[in-house]
Every structure is written in C-alpha cells, then in structure tokens.
Design an enzyme around this catalytic site. Structure first.
Site, PDB file in Angstrom:
ATOM      1  N   GLU A   1       4.665  13.384   4.714  1.00 43.04           N
ATOM      2  CA  GLU A   1       3.354  13.186   3.654  1.00 43.04           C
ATOM      3  C   GLU A   1       2.087  13.512   4.704  1.00 43.04           C
ATOM      4  O   GLU A   1       2.027  12.917   6.016  1.00 43.04           O
ATOM      5  CB  GLU A   1       3.132  11.857   3.058  1.00 43.04           C
TER       6      GLU A   1
ATOM      7  N   ASP B   1      -1.784  12.850   4.462  1.00 40.24           N
ATOM      8  CA  ASP B   1      -2.926  12.466   3.958  1.00 40.24           C
ATOM      9  C   ASP B   1      -4.104  13.036   4.493  1.00 40.24           C
ATOM     10  O   ASP B   1      -4.590  12.866   5.264  1.00 40.24           O
ATOM     11  CB  ASP B   1      -3.147  10.853   4.122  1.00 40.24           C
TER      12      ASP B   1
ATOM     13  N   HIS C   1       1.953  11.498   8.264  1.00 39.66           N
ATOM     14  CA  HIS C   1       3.058  10.238   8.244  1.00 39.66           C
ATOM     15  C   HIS C   1       4.164  11.316   8.335  1.00 39.66           C
ATOM     16  O   HIS C   1       5.059  11.818   7.236  1.00 39.66           O
ATOM     17  CB  HIS C   1       3.099   9.794   6.817  1.00 39.66           C
TER      18      HIS C   1
ATOM     19  N   GLU D   1      -7.947   9.909   1.926  1.00 41.03           N
ATOM     20  CA  GLU D   1      -7.989   8.658   1.489  1.00 41.03           C
ATOM     21  C   GLU D   1      -9.304   8.134   1.780  1.00 41.03           C
ATOM     22  O   GLU D   1      -9.797   7.744   2.808  1.00 41.03           O
ATOM     23  CB  GLU D   1      -6.785   7.835   1.899  1.00 41.03           C
TER      24      GLU D   1
END
Length: 453
Positions: free
Chosen positions: A231, A233, A247, A236
């Site tokens: 993942e 991001d 991640h 956020e």
C-alpha cells in the site's frame, strides 16, 4: 492506512462483502475523467469512473430481500460457513448520491462524510475504474509523477480524506476465485497493509469463521481472515495534518492471511508493515507548514505532486526515493524539511530517512524488515489500484494523524506530536455528530510517465 480500519462497515445499512450479484438496484458507476501527461506538458484525457467498495453495499438473499448481515452479525442460517454464504447471498447495486453522498463532475469527485437518506451512511471508499468499466484502472508508478488537486477545507480533526494505491487484482479477484461472481464492477477484492479482518468476503468466500462484532461499533466486526497487500498512502489528511506513507509487504499481490500472518497477536508479526514510513511535516518538526493560513493553506484548494524516483531513472529500476511538492496560487511549494535532531534535514522519503526516523522516534523498523522502498517498488512495477475514501477512526480516533500519539507519551518527545488537534478529539460519535456536513473533494488527477525534476 493506519491503524486497523474500523471504518469499513460503519453505516447503519446491512453492509457486507458479497460475491453473487443482486438485481434490486442497477449498478451505474459515476463517471470520473483523469489525464495522462508527458514532461512536455501534453495531456490526454481518459474516460473513467468510480465504483463503491462492496463492504458498504446491501447484502441479501439471492431470491429475495432478507439481509445476510445485519448490524454487526451474520445470519447464521444463511451463512453457516463461508462457501454457503457466498452461494446464498447477493451484493446489490448502489445509489451513489442518495445513499452514499458520492458525486462526480468531469474530473472531480466529492465524498460526503455523512449522508442521511433512508438510512444514515458514514464514510465511503471508491476505486477508479478503467474505461471499459469492468476492471480497476491499474497504475505503474516507477519513474512517474502522480498529481491531483484536493480540497480539505471542510474536513476537520478526527477525519481522514485519503487517496492511496493498493496492490489489488484489476478484476477484483473475479478470475482467481470461482465463487466471486461480482468482481470489480461491485467493488470486491480489497486489500491493504493493515491486513484488515473486518472484510466480509475474502477470496470469494464469507469471512464468517470466528466473526466477532466490535464492542464500539454497531456495524463492524472481525473474522478469522484478513486481506494483505502493498500500500502506498499518497495522501492521508484533514485540514490540520497530512502524511504520505509507503507500507511494504513480504507477500506478492492480494493475499489472504490468518493468525499471526495478519498481525493478530503482535503488531509486527504480520506479512505487511502496518506503520509504514511516514512523512508528516508537523511530526518532522515544521509546525508552520500545513494548515489554515500556513505555507500550504488548507482553507483553499491546492495541488499535491508525488514523484517516484528509481535508482537508474527508468521504469525498470528500483524505487529509491519518494518526493513531494505542492502547488497553490500558481506557486510551487517545496516540501518541508525535517527539523528533528538525529535525522538529516531532507524533504523526501528514502530508506536512509526511514532508518533514521525509526531510530530517533524509537519505533520498530518493520519498514526495512518487510522490504523497504525496493519491496513496494516491485508492486509499482506490476500495477496498483487507486483508492479514495473518507473515514473516521474507531480504533485510535485518528490521533496518529493529527494529534499527540500515543497519548501516554510525552508530547515533547520526538515523533509524538503529529498535529494541532486535541488528544480528546476524534471520538467517532462526536465526529459523526459535529462534522456531519464534512466532505473532501479530489480532482484533476493525472500521471506523468516520467519524473520532471
């Protein structure tokens, strides 16, 4: 995303992952265009659309209207086991605007936090579809630049308007799992680095074994299995704080986990890095960079630019650096520099930055253990799916993003302060009452096939 997502079934609807297809509501994906650009400035518009994640949808019997999942419990007569449940239950189409508060216009997507229709809906998560409208759009990010505009002016403490990439199957698992008859058209196949166990269906079967309803949420729970994948991001954020975080995972593609592989008993025993290596300007020591009236002024729309550099400046090289830029009011804004003793004064994510950050903050370097930038770069080479959501946090009140976290630590210690929100903020019942009109708008998304320095 971080931490475990209690958001995934927070509506008062009977929401659940399903694998059969219902016929009560036609599934019509809201159109959303995006662009492919070159370094010379030439851009080509692409016709796309968005699809609602299947966890928010009505799940009922294939031959009628009986709910297969109500509140945070399965109907055990319809769902005594995962395979039987997949055969008995159907996932229906969505009223995007009326039920879920999801609207699109041209290249702009608006996600409302609370929608009061026949039932109250909280949050949503959508995926970008390709122009054939049957598969998720896949992006290969190595040596590229991804750009979008965002409006977080109406998104306060305790909320997260997120835009990120997950290593999901383009067809939502339709071809891999014969019991999945819904596929990407109905938003199936989700995975992320938290290995979420609150997904109702994983790999074409219901996650009913060991299902336990959450004590603090009337609509969500956790089962025996989780769904893991790499993942990234990209974004956020609310109007008080923002972070971008890779991640990595030690597994290849969407993978079902159970037990310790999900991180069930130990946060770092799982196959994915749950913390990631985050760059939050406030946490990195610049408290005047992001927020209302600051360098990046969150009362106004701005552009977020993320560059994925490789070791040899090609699309086949190893991911070596993730850079961030902003554009607002016609001005290019360089990302803030780290101002924490023991960490080099950089403004991008590299393996060296991550190692220094983990050491200074006293955090476990699971990022390196799970493969670091090279590991997540391998997912970028194969293709990842664009995800956009708005949510509140039943697990940690979003304090990990916008306040002091953990709350038991000294707020003056490096890495604890992450934003200006109070440690008493973010309680979901309060947020859902006080921020009922909150929303986030993502627009003007484009990918440049090579990085412009």
């Amino acid at each position: 995303m971080f931490p475990f997502k209690a958001l995934l079934a927070l509506t008062t609807l009977a929401v659940a992952y399903a694998q059969q297809v219902g016929t009560q509501t036609a599934e019509v994906h809201p159109k959303l265009s995006w662009e492919t650009c070159t370094t010379s400035g030439t851009c080509t518009s692409n016709a796309g659309s968005v699809v609602l994640d299947s966890n928010w949808r009505w799940l009922h019997t294939t031959s009628g209207y009986t709910n297969c999942y109500t509140g945070n419990e399965w109907d055990t007569s319809l769902c005594p086991d995962g395979a039987t449940c997949a055969a008995n239950c159907a996932l229906d189409g969505a009223d995007y605007t009326g039920t879920y508060g999801i609207t699109t216009t041209g290249n702009s997507l608006k996600l409302n936090f609370i929608t009061n229709g026949a039932n109250k809906n909280v949050g949503s998560r959508v995926y970008l579809m390709n122009n054939a409208d049957t598969e998720y759009q896949e992006f290969k990010l190595l040596n590229s630049e991804f750009t979008f505009d965002v409006d977080v002016s109406n998104l306060g403490c305790g909320l997260n308007g997120a835009l990120y990439f997950s290593e999901m199957d383009a067809d939502g698992g339709l071809s891999k799992y014969p019991t999945n008859k819904a596929g990407a058209k109905y938003g199936t196949g989700y995975c992320d680095s938290q290995c979420p166990r609150d997904l109702k269906f994983i790999n074409g079967v219901a996650n009913v074994e060991g299902w336990t309803g959450d004590s603090n949420s009337a609509n969500s729970g956790t089962g025996e299995y989780g769904s893991c994948c790499n993942e990234m991001d990209i974004w956020e954020a609310n109007n008080n704080a923002a972070a971008f975080t890779p991640h990595p995972c030690s597994v290849d593609g969407q993978t079902r986990c159970e037990g310790d592989d999900c991180g069930a008993t130990s946060r770092y025993s799982g196959v994915c890095d749950p913390d990631g290596c985050d760059f939050n300007s406030f946490r990195m020591g610049d408290t005047s960079f992001y927020g209302a009236g600051l360098t990046v002024d969150t009362t106004k729309v701005f552009t977020v630019v993320t560059q994925f550099l490789t070791s040899d400046n090609t699309t086949t090289g190893s991911l070596s650096e993730i850079r961030r830029l902003y554009v607002q009011g016609g001005k290019v804004i360089q990302n803030s520099q780290v101002a924490i003793a023991g960490i080099d004064p950089v403004n991008s994510i590299t393996d060296n930055f991550c190692a220094q950050q983990k050491t200074v903050f006293g955090d476990t370097n699971d990022f390196a253990s799970k493969g670091g930038l090279k590991g997540i770069g391998a997912a970028f080479a194969k293709g990842v799916v664009l995800v956009m959501s708005v949510w509140d946090d039943y697990a940690a009140n979003m304090l990990w993003l916008d306040s002091d976290y953990p709350t038991t630590a000294d707020a003056s210690a490096p890495g604890v302060a992450r934003g200006t929100c109070a440690t008493t903020s973010g309680n979901p019942p309060d947020v859902e009452s006080q921020e009922a009109n909150a929303s986030v708008i993502f627009s003007a998304m484009n990918i440049n096939s090579s990085v412009s320095e």
